[in-house]
Design a protein around this motif. Structure first.
Motif, mmCIF file in Angstrom:
data_model
loop_
_atom_site.group_PDB
_atom_site.id
_atom_site.type_symbol
_atom_site.label_atom_id
_atom_site.label_comp_id
_atom_site.label_asym_id
_atom_site.label_seq_id
_atom_site.Cartn_x
_atom_site.Cartn_y
_atom_site.Cartn_z
ATOM 1 N N ASN A 156 68.749 43.282 51.848
ATOM 2 C CA ASN A 156 68.671 41.813 51.891
ATOM 3 C C ASN A 156 67.565 41.293 50.989
ATOM 4 O OD1 ASN A 156 68.853 42.749 55.167
ATOM 5 N ND2 ASN A 156 70.579 41.576 54.321
ATOM 6 N N ILE A 157 66.472 42.067 50.926
ATOM 7 C CA ILE A 157 65.282 41.643 50.199
ATOM 8 C C ILE A 157 64.848 42.770 49.264
ATOM 9 C CG2 ILE A 157 62.882 40.884 50.413
ATOM 10 C CD1 ILE A 157 63.588 39.984 53.268
ATOM 11 N N TYR A 158 64.534 42.405 48.026
ATOM 12 C CA TYR A 158 64.101 43.371 47.021
ATOM 13 C C TYR A 158 62.695 42.999 46.551
ATOM 14 C CZ TYR A 158 69.064 44.576 46.918
ATOM 15 O OH TYR A 158 70.337 44.958 47.272
ATOM 16 N N LEU A 159 61.774 43.934 46.680
ATOM 17 C CA LEU A 159 60.380 43.707 46.302
ATOM 18 C C LEU A 159 60.039 44.552 45.082
ATOM 19 C CD1 LEU A 159 58.707 43.917 49.844
ATOM 20 C CD2 LEU A 159 59.705 41.915 48.724
ATOM 21 N N PHE A 160 59.371 43.949 44.106
ATOM 22 C CA PHE A 160 59.050 44.668 42.880
ATOM 23 C C PHE A 160 57.822 44.029 42.227
ATOM 24 C CE2 PHE A 160 61.832 41.194 41.830
ATOM 25 C CZ PHE A 160 61.382 40.700 40.624
ATOM 26 N N GLY A 161 57.373 44.622 41.128
ATOM 27 C CA GLY A 161 56.270 44.089 40.344
ATOM 28 C C GLY A 161 56.525 44.347 38.875
ATOM 29 N N HIS A 162 55.474 44.655 38.124
ATOM 30 C CA HIS A 162 55.519 45.183 36.762
ATOM 31 C C HIS A 162 55.898 44.182 35.677
ATOM 32 C CE1 HIS A 162 55.816 48.151 33.590
ATOM 33 N NE2 HIS A 162 57.059 47.819 33.346
ATOM 34 N N ASN A 163 56.972 43.427 35.851
ATOM 35 C CA ASN A 163 57.511 42.628 34.745
ATOM 36 C C ASN A 163 57.413 41.143 35.037
ATOM 37 O OD1 ASN A 163 59.092 41.429 32.701
ATOM 38 N ND2 ASN A 163 60.358 43.275 32.544
ATOM 39 N N LYS A 164 56.639 40.437 34.222
ATOM 40 C CA LYS A 164 56.403 39.022 34.487
ATOM 41 C C LYS A 164 57.614 38.147 34.183
ATOM 42 C CE LYS A 164 54.292 37.931 29.986
ATOM 43 N NZ LYS A 164 53.070 37.424 29.318
ATOM 44 N N TYR A 165 58.618 38.690 33.502
ATOM 45 C CA TYR A 165 59.784 37.890 33.147
ATOM 46 C C TYR A 165 60.908 37.973 34.175
ATOM 47 C CZ TYR A 165 57.474 37.279 28.683
ATOM 48 O OH TYR A 165 56.557 36.955 27.705
ATOM 49 N N LYS A 166 60.778 38.829 35.148
ATOM 50 C CA LYS A 166 61.766 38.913 36.229
ATOM 51 C C LYS A 166 61.253 38.067 37.388
ATOM 52 C CE LYS A 166 64.449 41.924 34.142
ATOM 53 N NZ LYS A 166 65.830 41.615 33.741
ATOM 54 N N LYS A 167 61.816 36.886 37.535
ATOM 55 C CA LYS A 167 61.263 35.908 38.461
ATOM 56 C C LYS A 167 61.775 36.088 39.891
ATOM 57 C CE LYS A 167 59.036 33.797 35.188
ATOM 58 N NZ LYS A 167 57.558 33.897 35.119
ATOM 59 N N THR A 168 60.982 35.584 40.833
ATOM 60 C CA THR A 168 61.425 35.482 42.221
ATOM 61 C C THR A 168 62.658 34.583 42.269
ATOM 62 O OG1 THR A 168 59.254 35.864 43.201
ATOM 63 C CG2 THR A 168 60.807 34.514 44.471
ATOM 64 N N GLU A 169 63.702 35.039 42.970
ATOM 65 C CA GLU A 169 64.936 34.255 43.005
ATOM 66 C C GLU A 169 65.808 34.673 44.184
ATOM 67 O OE1 GLU A 169 67.496 34.941 39.696
ATOM 68 O OE2 GLU A 169 67.685 37.088 40.082
ATOM 69 N N VAL A 170 66.759 33.796 44.516
ATOM 70 C CA VAL A 170 67.848 34.121 45.426
ATOM 71 C C VAL A 170 69.111 34.139 44.581
ATOM 72 C CG1 VAL A 170 69.114 33.459 47.495
ATOM 73 C CG2 VAL A 170 66.668 32.958 47.328
ATOM 74 N N ASN A 171 69.819 35.271 44.522
ATOM 75 C CA ASN A 171 70.992 35.333 43.659
ATOM 76 C C ASN A 171 72.221 34.760 44.359
ATOM 77 O OD1 ASN A 171 72.029 37.292 45.364
ATOM 78 N ND2 ASN A 171 71.852 38.970 43.890
ATOM 79 N N ASN A 172 73.350 34.824 43.698
ATOM 80 C CA ASN A 172 74.572 34.219 44.218
ATOM 81 C C ASN A 172 75.071 34.878 45.494
ATOM 82 O OD1 ASN A 172 74.645 32.380 42.090
ATOM 83 N ND2 ASN A 172 75.864 33.742 40.782
ATOM 84 N N ASP A 173 74.659 36.102 45.749
ATOM 85 C CA ASP A 173 75.047 36.807 46.974
ATOM 86 C C ASP A 173 74.083 36.554 48.120
ATOM 87 O OD1 ASP A 173 77.239 37.959 45.687
ATOM 88 O OD2 ASP A 173 76.012 39.609 44.927
ATOM 89 N N GLY A 174 73.076 35.708 47.868
ATOM 90 C CA GLY A 174 72.102 35.423 48.910
ATOM 91 C C GLY A 174 71.012 36.469 49.034
ATOM 92 N N LYS A 175 70.959 37.405 48.101
ATOM 93 C CA LYS A 175 69.922 38.427 48.145
ATOM 94 C C LYS A 175 68.635 37.882 47.521
ATOM 95 C CE LYS A 175 73.179 42.258 48.060
ATOM 96 N NZ LYS A 175 73.672 43.456 47.325
ATOM 97 N N ILE A 176 67.518 38.240 48.122
ATOM 98 C CA ILE A 176 66.229 37.688 47.711
ATOM 99 C C ILE A 176 65.448 38.729 46.901
ATOM 100 C CG2 ILE A 176 64.021 36.838 48.552
ATOM 101 C CD1 ILE A 176 65.502 35.716 50.973
ATOM 102 N N TYR A 177 65.004 38.318 45.714
ATOM 103 C CA TYR A 177 64.203 39.162 44.839
ATOM 104 C C TYR A 177 62.814 38.545 44.728
ATOM 105 C CZ TYR A 177 68.485 41.573 43.485
ATOM 106 O OH TYR A 177 69.644 42.312 43.506
ATOM 107 N N LEU A 178 61.790 39.309 45.116
ATOM 108 C CA LEU A 178 60.428 38.790 45.153
ATOM 109 C C LEU A 178 59.537 39.599 44.218
ATOM 110 C CD1 LEU A 178 60.129 38.299 49.021
ATOM 111 C CD2 LEU A 178 60.617 36.559 47.317
ATOM 112 N N ASN A 179 59.002 38.920 43.221
ATOM 113 C CA ASN A 179 58.137 39.558 42.232
ATOM 114 C C ASN A 179 56.682 39.439 42.678
ATOM 115 O OD1 ASN A 179 56.722 40.449 40.008
ATOM 116 N ND2 ASN A 179 57.963 39.352 38.514
ATOM 117 N N GLY A 180 56.079 40.584 42.976
ATOM 118 C CA GLY A 180 54.704 40.604 43.448
ATOM 119 C C GLY A 180 53.679 40.266 42.397
ATOM 120 N N LEU A 181 54.095 40.157 41.133
ATOM 121 C CA LEU A 181 53.200 39.659 40.099
ATOM 122 C C LEU A 181 52.986 38.154 40.218
ATOM 123 C CD1 LEU A 181 54.264 41.323 36.723
ATOM 124 C CD2 LEU A 181 52.080 41.574 37.887
#
Length: 215
Positions: A156-181
């Motif tokens: 449901n939730i994806y946590l990551f860092g490293h890349n400043k160009y991959k932004k925190t977002e909710v995609n079309n499937d409702g999955k949450i991507y959170l960039n720790g940067l």
């Protein structure tokens, strides 16, 4: 599933700015008053951020902490391995801070981390080299230093860092991507609430974020 962005008054906004400018991390009243079980996500942490993060952990007393790599991010170990002794010295400070939180700690190693040095400290942390998943209540959380390594995981939730160009977002499937940067994320697992906190001033400069795409 969605992320609700908290609306803040002018007074709260000024408090947040003052806290940031003085090297702290602003914690909104709603977060401090929550009664749910908390998870804190941090990533790419330079030495200068440790004191503010330590204060945050003491105030919130989270049940879980997930760090998505580059534990001592002011030292670019992949580029300058000669600094390994300094890396180890700072690493001890971070691991002691995390141990004092009495939280369950999960770490996915970054490109500027050294596995053997971390394992030599014999911490109770859950350490992975690439990516892992964690089940908390109704949430399945996948975490890694690199967002690309999360593609093979169902969560449901994806946590990551490293890349400043991959932004925190909710995609079309409702999955949450959170960039720790971008921010420290505090999740109230019980009440399914999200709080986004700003790292202290100078964090990006110490990460050398302005100089590199993948840090």
């Amino acid at each position: 599933m969605s992320i609700a962005v908290e609306k803040r008054s002018i007074k709260e906004a000024l408090k947040e700015k003052w806290q940031y400018m003085t090297g702290g991390i602003y914690m909104p009243k709603a977060l401090l008053e929550t009664k749910g079980e908390l998870l804190v996500h941090i990533s790419d942490t330079p030495l200068m951020s440790y004191a503010a993060i330590s204060h945050l952990l003491k105030r919130l007393n989270p049940k879980w902490i997930i760090h998505t790599g580059d534990l001592v991010d002011n030292i670019k170990l992949e580029l300058s391995f000669s600094k390994i002794d300094l890396y180890r010295k700072h690493l001890v400070k971070l691991t002691r801070m995390l141990e004092m939180s009495n939280s369950e700690v999960y770490i996915s190693l970054g490109n500027h981390d050294h596995y053997d040095s971390i394992m030599a400290l014999n911490t109770p942390f859950h350490i992975c080299k690439k990516a892992e998943t964690l089940k908390l209540g109704t949430f399945t959380i996948a975490y890694s230093h690199y967002i690309e390594l999360l593609n093979d995981y169902e969560a449901n939730i994806y946590l990551f860092g490293h890349n400043k160009y991959k932004k925190t977002e909710v995609n079309n499937d409702g999955k949450i991507y959170l960039n720790g940067l971008e921010q420290i994320t505090v999740m109230d697992i019980t009440n399914k609430q999200y709080f986004f906190l700003r790292y202290p001033i100078g964090t990006d400069d110490s990460r050398m974020l302005r100089m590199r795409i993948g840090i």
